[in-house]
Design a protein around this motif. Structure first.
Motif, short mmCIF file in Angstrom:
data_model
loop_
_atom_site.label_atom_id
_atom_site.label_comp_id
_atom_site.label_asym_id
_atom_site.label_seq_id
_atom_site.Cartn_x
_atom_site.Cartn_y
_atom_site.Cartn_z
N TYR A 167 -1.86 -5.63 1.59
CA TYR A 167 -1.23 -4.55 2.35
C TYR A 167 -1.33 -3.20 1.65
O TYR A 167 -1.91 -2.27 2.15
CB TYR A 167 0.25 -4.87 2.59
CG TYR A 167 0.44 -5.90 3.65
CD1 TYR A 167 0.73 -5.52 4.95
CD2 TYR A 167 0.31 -7.25 3.36
CE1 TYR A 167 0.90 -6.46 5.94
CE2 TYR A 167 0.46 -8.20 4.34
CZ TYR A 167 0.76 -7.81 5.63
OH TYR A 167 0.91 -8.74 6.61
N LEU A 168 -0.71 -3.11 0.48
CA LEU A 168 -0.60 -1.82 -0.20
C LEU A 168 -1.07 -1.94 -1.63
O LEU A 168 -0.91 -2.99 -2.24
CB LEU A 168 0.86 -1.36 -0.22
CG LEU A 168 1.50 -1.01 1.11
CD1 LEU A 168 3.00 -0.86 0.94
CD2 LEU A 168 0.92 0.28 1.65
N PRO A 169 -1.64 -0.87 -2.20
CA PRO A 169 -2.02 -0.92 -3.62
C PRO A 169 -0.77 -0.99 -4.51
O PRO A 169 0.29 -0.53 -4.14
CB PRO A 169 -2.76 0.40 -3.83
CG PRO A 169 -2.25 1.30 -2.75
CD PRO A 169 -1.91 0.42 -1.59
N THR A 170 -0.94 -1.58 -5.67
CA THR A 170 0.14 -1.62 -6.66
C THR A 170 -0.08 -0.47 -7.65
O THR A 170 -1.17 -0.30 -8.16
CB THR A 170 0.10 -2.96 -7.42
OG1 THR A 170 0.31 -4.00 -6.48
CG2 THR A 170 1.18 -3.02 -8.49
N TYR A 171 0.96 0.29 -7.89
CA TYR A 171 0.87 1.42 -8.81
C TYR A 171 1.50 1.06 -10.14
O TYR A 171 2.58 0.50 -10.18
CB TYR A 171 1.58 2.65 -8.23
CG TYR A 171 0.81 3.22 -7.09
CD1 TYR A 171 -0.03 4.31 -7.29
CD2 TYR A 171 0.89 2.66 -5.82
CE1 TYR A 171 -0.77 4.82 -6.25
CE2 TYR A 171 0.15 3.16 -4.78
CZ TYR A 171 -0.68 4.23 -4.99
OH TYR A 171 -1.40 4.73 -3.97
N GLU A 224 -1.66 9.80 -9.83
CA GLU A 224 -1.37 9.65 -8.40
C GLU A 224 -2.64 9.26 -7.64
O GLU A 224 -3.68 9.87 -7.81
CB GLU A 224 -0.83 11.00 -7.88
CG GLU A 224 -0.32 10.97 -6.46
CD GLU A 224 1.06 10.33 -6.37
OE1 GLU A 224 1.70 10.08 -7.41
OE2 GLU A 224 1.49 10.06 -5.23
N GLY A 225 -2.56 8.23 -6.85
CA GLY A 225 -3.67 7.88 -5.98
C GLY A 225 -4.63 6.86 -6.57
O GLY A 225 -5.42 6.28 -5.87
N ALA A 239 5.29 0.16 7.18
CA ALA A 239 3.97 0.04 6.51
C ALA A 239 3.17 1.33 6.71
O ALA A 239 2.58 1.86 5.77
CB ALA A 239 3.22 -1.16 7.06
N TYR A 268 4.83 4.24 4.68
CA TYR A 268 4.59 4.17 3.23
C TYR A 268 3.12 4.43 2.91
O TYR A 268 2.80 5.07 1.91
CB TYR A 268 5.01 2.81 2.68
CG TYR A 268 6.50 2.68 2.48
CD1 TYR A 268 7.16 3.47 1.54
CD2 TYR A 268 7.25 1.77 3.21
CE1 TYR A 268 8.53 3.35 1.35
CE2 TYR A 268 8.62 1.64 3.03
CZ TYR A 268 9.25 2.43 2.09
OH TYR A 268 10.59 2.32 1.91
N THR A 269 2.22 3.92 3.77
CA THR A 269 0.80 4.15 3.54
C THR A 269 0.50 5.64 3.62
O THR A 269 -0.21 6.20 2.78
CB THR A 269 -0.04 3.37 4.56
OG1 THR A 269 0.31 1.99 4.46
CG2 THR A 269 -1.53 3.53 4.28
N GLY A 283 1.34 7.47 0.63
CA GLY A 283 0.52 7.22 -0.55
C GLY A 283 0.86 5.92 -1.23
O GLY A 283 0.00 5.25 -1.76
N HIS A 284 2.11 5.54 -1.23
CA HIS A 284 2.47 4.23 -1.77
C HIS A 284 3.86 3.83 -1.29
O HIS A 284 4.55 4.59 -0.63
CB HIS A 284 2.35 4.17 -3.29
CG HIS A 284 3.10 5.22 -4.03
ND1 HIS A 284 4.11 4.92 -4.88
CD2 HIS A 284 2.98 6.57 -4.04
CE1 HIS A 284 4.57 6.04 -5.41
NE2 HIS A 284 3.90 7.05 -4.92
N PHE A 290 7.18 -0.06 -4.13
CA PHE A 290 6.83 -0.85 -5.31
C PHE A 290 6.81 0.07 -6.52
O PHE A 290 5.91 0.87 -6.70
CB PHE A 290 5.47 -1.51 -5.09
CG PHE A 290 5.22 -2.66 -6.01
CD1 PHE A 290 5.54 -3.95 -5.61
CD2 PHE A 290 4.69 -2.47 -7.27
CE1 PHE A 290 5.32 -5.03 -6.45
CE2 PHE A 290 4.47 -3.54 -8.11
CZ PHE A 290 4.78 -4.82 -7.71
#
Lengths: 104, 408
Positions: free
Chosen positions: A90-94, A100-101, B216, B219-220, B223-224, B227
């Motif tokens: 789903y989403l990247p882990t930071y 940033e990014g 979703a 948040y996308t 940028g994030h 988490f």
């Protein structure tokens, strides 16, 4: 040095292919995984995951009986499963300290 | 078996509170200092500070302050305005007074400035504290309780110990007719289908999925997600993993409805609070107009309280220390090592599950007993330590569709 204790894992759901570490594992400590045993290359803290079985690259990683992401490379039974070999679908882990990014 | 008697504070709308707080609310950041100075000497006497920092009016913020100032745990309210901000202060004062609560408004620009407004405010609050001594009391049953849950400072133990234990307590409360609220749609990404299957009505299931889809997208676009770097350092790897761990604190009851901040659940059951703003662009896509859906755990606790939560169950792995204005926060520590480091800040040590000393079911029962004791007046750890955090920033929400709530 923390005292070395017997390895302890929690399998949260019967369908899971990862186990959660419930007692800290020291570097060099041997722990059982299925029918085999594995020597820890580095300390593993409580809360981290190990593979309950071999997980091929691209396969789904299951915890709570649900998909928590995909393996980014082949994972051996007993290997630690974390950001180096598991990615979100789903989403990247930071991670702390990354610009940033930038994703892992 | 619930053998604890809750002696509630009876309000004019029939709701009952478990605390009798005097609220001092600033209506713009420029009035914050004056309001804080009024509260500070009385902060251990049941006088709490909250407010909205923005100068421009916002219907979400107005609704939040109205719901908080007329919350059943609140006995009296003093509003503090600078004078030139956009907040509809007369409207809010009228709404609070309509409930019969003692309420007043001080406008700093018309009250002689900082020192004189603080003196006037202190006098008003002292008098209000006396006045609410005579608030009517009435026995309160478990089916009159509204309980929220939130997690913060999660690590991989949160989803193994504290969250499933709260889930057990929620299952028991829902079976007893209480209203229970879980939230953090952004942290439910990845388990929306599992959640939809638990909806009490099929059309509600579609709305639950839509809620998580919105989070979703939001948040996308930001940028994030929710988490935080600390999560990965604690052993959690992905949003979905964190989501399943977070989701486990809702228990296994059917989901009765969806709320937005300020909606009071109409009847007993389990509800999802949608905290992500509705900011649709012309093409129907979600655009994150208001920034992060919540800047910290504190605002989410405030949103649960605006939905009527008498108390909040806060699970933490890495060790949050926060409490809240208005409603007690019960902190359930998931990680036994964190508990040893921060035991004075914690109410329940769910980490014993990890050490093999107890079970998820037993900790669920312990949480249930503690809820009853706190509802009967026992202070939580954060109350003892004087935690009364509050935070509120801009948002906007579209009205809920009819499928979101059960018919009452």
């Amino acid at each position: 040095m923390p005292a070395v204790v017997a390895p302890r894992f929690i399998r949260i759901h019967r369908d899971d292919n990862v186990l959660t570490v419930a007692a800290p594992i020291a570097a060099g400590q041997t722990y059982p995984v299925g029918d085999t045993s594995v020597v820890a290359g580095e300390p593993i803290a409580v809360g981290f995951k190990i593979a309950a079985e071999a997980i091929p690259a691209g396969a789904k990683v299951i915890k709570y009986g649900a998909v928590i992401g995909s393996a980014t490379r082949d994972i051996a039974a007993g290997e630690v499963v974390h950001t180096h070999n598991l990615k979100s679908d789903y989403l990247p882990t930071y991670l702390r300290g990354e610009s940033e990014g930038k994703t892992v | 078996m619930n053998d604890v008697t809750i002696n509630g504070y009876l309000r004019s709308d029939g709701r009952k509170g478990i605390r009798n707080i005097v609220v001092v609310a600033y209506l713009v950041e420029c009035a914050h200092h004056v309001a804080r100075e009024i509260v500070y000497p009385l902060r251990s006497k049941g006088v709490h500070l909250l407010g909205f920092p923005g100068c421009y009016p916002n219907s979400y913020a107005h609704r939040m302050l109205r719901q908080l100032c007329t919350h059943p745990n609140v006995g009296a309210v003093l509003l503090v305005s600078l004078g030139c901000e956009g907040f509809n202060r007369a409207g809010l004062l009228e709404e609070i007074r309509a409930t019969g609560r003692p309420a007043d408004l001080l406008i700093i620009q018309q009250s002689g400035g900082t020192r004189r407004t603080i003196e006037s405010g202190a006098g008003w609050v002292a008098s209000a504290l006396n006045q609410i001594q005579t608030t009517l009391r009435a026995p309160m049953e478990v089916d009159e309780l509204i309980v929220g849950t939130i997690c913060g400072g999660s690590d991989a133990t949160s989803g193994i110990t504290a969250n499933p234990a709260v889930g057990r307590a929620f299952d028991r409360l829902v079976a007893e007719g209480a209203r229970c609220i879980f939230e953090e749609t952004g942290e439910l990404i990845g388990c929306e289908q599992i959640m939809a299957a638990r909806a009490a009505r099929p059309e509600l299931g579609r709305s639950l999925t839509a809620c998580v889809d919105k989070a979703a997208h939001y948040y996308t676009a930001m940028g994030h997600g929710s988490f935080a770097p600390g999560n990965a350092e604690g052993g959690l790897t992905t949003q979905e993993e964190k989501s399943m761990g977070a989701y486990s604190k809702s228990g296994n009851s059917r989901i009765s409805g969806i709320l937005t901040p300020g909606d009071v659940p109409p009847k007993g059951g389990l509800y999802l609070l949608d905290v992500v703003p509705d900011t649709f662009a012309a093409d129907g896509s979600v655009s994150p107009r208001w920034g992060f859906p919540n800047i910290s755990d504190i605002q989410e606790i405030g949103e649960l309280i605006a939905c009527g939560a008498h108390l909040t169950l806060f699970t933490t792995g890495r060790g949050s220390v926060v409490g809240s204005a208005i409603s007690p926060v019960i902190k359930i520590c998931a990680n036994p090592e964190t508990f040893r480091r921060l035991s004075e800040d914690m109410d329940v040590n769910a980490g014993r599950i990890l050490e093999g000393e107890t079970t998820i079911d037993e900790v669920g029962d312990e949480i249930h007993r503690l809820i009853m004791r706190v509802a009967a007046g026992a202070p939580t750890a954060s109350e003892e330590l004087g935690h009364q955090e509050f935070s509120l920033v801009y948002k906007s929400f579209a009205p809920l569709g009819p499928e979101c709530l059960p018919s009452s």
